[in-house]
Design an enzyme around this catalytic site. Structure first.
Site, PDB file in Angstrom:
ATOM      1  N   ARG A 233       8.645  -3.140 -12.998  1.00 13.01           N
ATOM      2  CA  ARG A 233       8.853  -2.881 -14.416  1.00 13.01           C
ATOM      3  C   ARG A 233       8.197  -1.577 -14.888  1.00 13.01           C
ATOM      4  O   ARG A 233       8.833  -0.748 -15.541  1.00 13.01           O
ATOM      5  CB  ARG A 233       8.295  -4.043 -15.266  1.00 13.01           C
ATOM      6  N   THR A 234       6.929  -1.414 -14.579  1.00 13.21           N
ATOM      7  CA  THR A 234       6.180  -0.293 -15.154  1.00 13.21           C
ATOM      8  C   THR A 234       6.750   1.046 -14.677  1.00 13.21           C
ATOM      9  O   THR A 234       7.000   1.950 -15.472  1.00 13.21           O
ATOM     10  CB  THR A 234       4.687  -0.416 -14.777  1.00 13.21           C
TER      11      THR A 234
ATOM     12  N   LYS B 203      -1.559  12.332   6.085  1.00 15.39           N
ATOM     13  CA  LYS B 203      -1.988  13.414   6.987  1.00 15.39           C
ATOM     14  C   LYS B 203      -3.420  13.856   6.682  1.00 15.39           C
ATOM     15  O   LYS B 203      -3.878  14.877   7.169  1.00 15.39           O
ATOM     16  CB  LYS B 203      -1.052  14.625   6.837  1.00 15.39           C
TER      17      LYS B 203
ATOM     18  N   ARG C 234      -0.762   4.788 -11.119  1.00 14.76           N
ATOM     19  CA  ARG C 234      -1.173   3.401 -10.822  1.00 14.76           C
ATOM     20  C   ARG C 234      -1.905   3.431  -9.499  1.00 14.76           C
ATOM     21  O   ARG C 234      -1.426   4.014  -8.520  1.00 14.76           O
ATOM     22  CB  ARG C 234       0.032   2.469 -10.748  1.00 14.76           C
TER      23      ARG C 234
ATOM     24  N   HIS D 128      -4.519  -1.905 -18.107  1.00 17.07           N
ATOM     25  CA  HIS D 128      -3.089  -1.604 -18.016  1.00 17.07           C
ATOM     26  C   HIS D 128      -2.631  -1.399 -19.472  1.00 17.07           C
ATOM     27  O   HIS D 128      -1.989  -2.271 -20.070  1.00 17.07           O
ATOM     28  CB  HIS D 128      -2.385  -2.794 -17.355  1.00 17.07           C
TER      29      HIS D 128
END
Ligand code: NCD
Length: 319
Positions: free
Chosen positions: A70-71, A98, A120, A148
């Site tokens: 969703r986000t 890497k 996030r 959030h």
């Protein structure tokens, strides 16, 4: 001025923050400004034909180091419906594997002419770290169990839309409070807007120490349910737990799942929220999740409107 008036009117004329890192840092007026701005984007959030190109020429980068449905999608849609370009970054397949540092990766993405970064990450404080190291705006899309903010905003917008106010309501956050960033952001937004907040769940996931924040803590859902105007059902964050917080999922569901029987003992117009993803049969049964009290999908639509509002306020598009 009553809290109720504060909730609805006299928002500040201007948004002064460069980043959105937490709701703990926002005042009631600032939260209300985001909600009122989002209210103006509802049509565009629902329907791509209502594009509002306020952010034409801007670029928004999605940096997601944890899973999201969703986000991530709604930040991308929000940016595009405001006319901005978007770029999506996934840690798998990137040069992080890497040996490049997180900050170097972010600085390289910034160097490509990005105006705002949505991040996030499983580590609390990551958005703050980016904000300190980049020259562009940063939005926290979830930092571990910490916050959030856009989820908290879309939850209070959904409550305000449906019940006409937030002040004076009794709102229970039920489930894994200990590991839930949604719980924390909800808590700050709800308290700022004058709601009575109850944290409810097993003692292993809801500490009595939360009472220090002037919220009610209860381990028995059936005891508090008749008083609740809103229940927000939070997923058990197994991925953030080192040990099992209860003997079995069945026992959790027996004590805390919102089911038809419990609903029958709740207020007639109770609202059922869940940030998603929902685990059917664990925190909510299908009849309730898909029933008339549930606003779970409305939350998702409001998520696009709220993210449009946040992008607009941070990038300062013309109104
Ligand atoms: C929440 C999250 O990622 O914190 N989901 C979301 O953003 N819609 C809640 C969760 O994962 O349980």
């Amino acid at each position: 001025m009553s809290i109720d008036t504060l909730d609805r009117s006299s928002p500040p004329r201007q948004w002064t923050h460069r980043h959105l890192l937490s709701l703990e840092a926002l005042s009631a007026e600032e939260i209300t400004l985001v909600l009122d701005t989002a209210a103006g984007f509802k049509e565009a959030a629902r329907d791509a034909r209502h594009k509002i190109p306020l952010l034409a020429g801007k670029t928004v980068a999605n940096l997601f180091f944890e899973n999201s449905t969703r986000t991530r999608t709604s930040f991308a849609l929000a940016a595009r419906r405001l006319g901005a370009d978007t770029v999506d970054f996934s840690s798998s397949g990137s040069s992080l594997s890497k040996g490049e540092t997180f900050i170097d990766t972010a600085k390289n993405i910034e160097a490509m002419g990005v105006d705002l970064v949505v991040v996030r990450h499983r580590t609390p404080g990551t958005p703050q770290l980016l904000a300190q190291n980049l020259g562009v705006s940063v939005v926290n899309a979830g930092d571990g169990p910490h916050e959030h903010p856009t989820q908290g905003l879309l939850d209070v917008l959904t409550i305000r839309d449906r019940l006409g106010r937030v002040a004076g309501l009794t709102v229970a956050l039920v489930g894994d409070i200990q590991h839930s960033r949604t719980a924390r952001s909800n808590l700050w937004a709800l308290k700022r807007l004058g709601a009575h907040v109850i944290l409810c769940g097993p003692a292993t996931l809801v500490s009595k120490r939360w009472e220090e924040l002037d919220v009610e803590v209860c381990h028995n859902l059936d005891e508090i349910l008749p008083r609740c105007d809103v229940v927000n059902l939070l997923r058990i964050q197994f991925e953030r737990q080192a040990t099992a917080p209860f003997p079995s999922v069945r026992e959790y569901a027996h004590l805390y799942a919102m089911n038809g029987e419990r609903l029958a003992r709740a207020k007639e117009n109770i609202l059922i929220l869940a940030p998603g993803p929902i685990n059917r049969g664990v925190e909510v049964t299908p009849d309730v999740a898909d029933g008339p009290h549930s606003v779970i999908l409305e939350q998702v639509t409001n998520g696009v409107a709220v993210r449009m509002a946040v992008l607009k306020l941070l990038l300062g598009g013309r109104s």
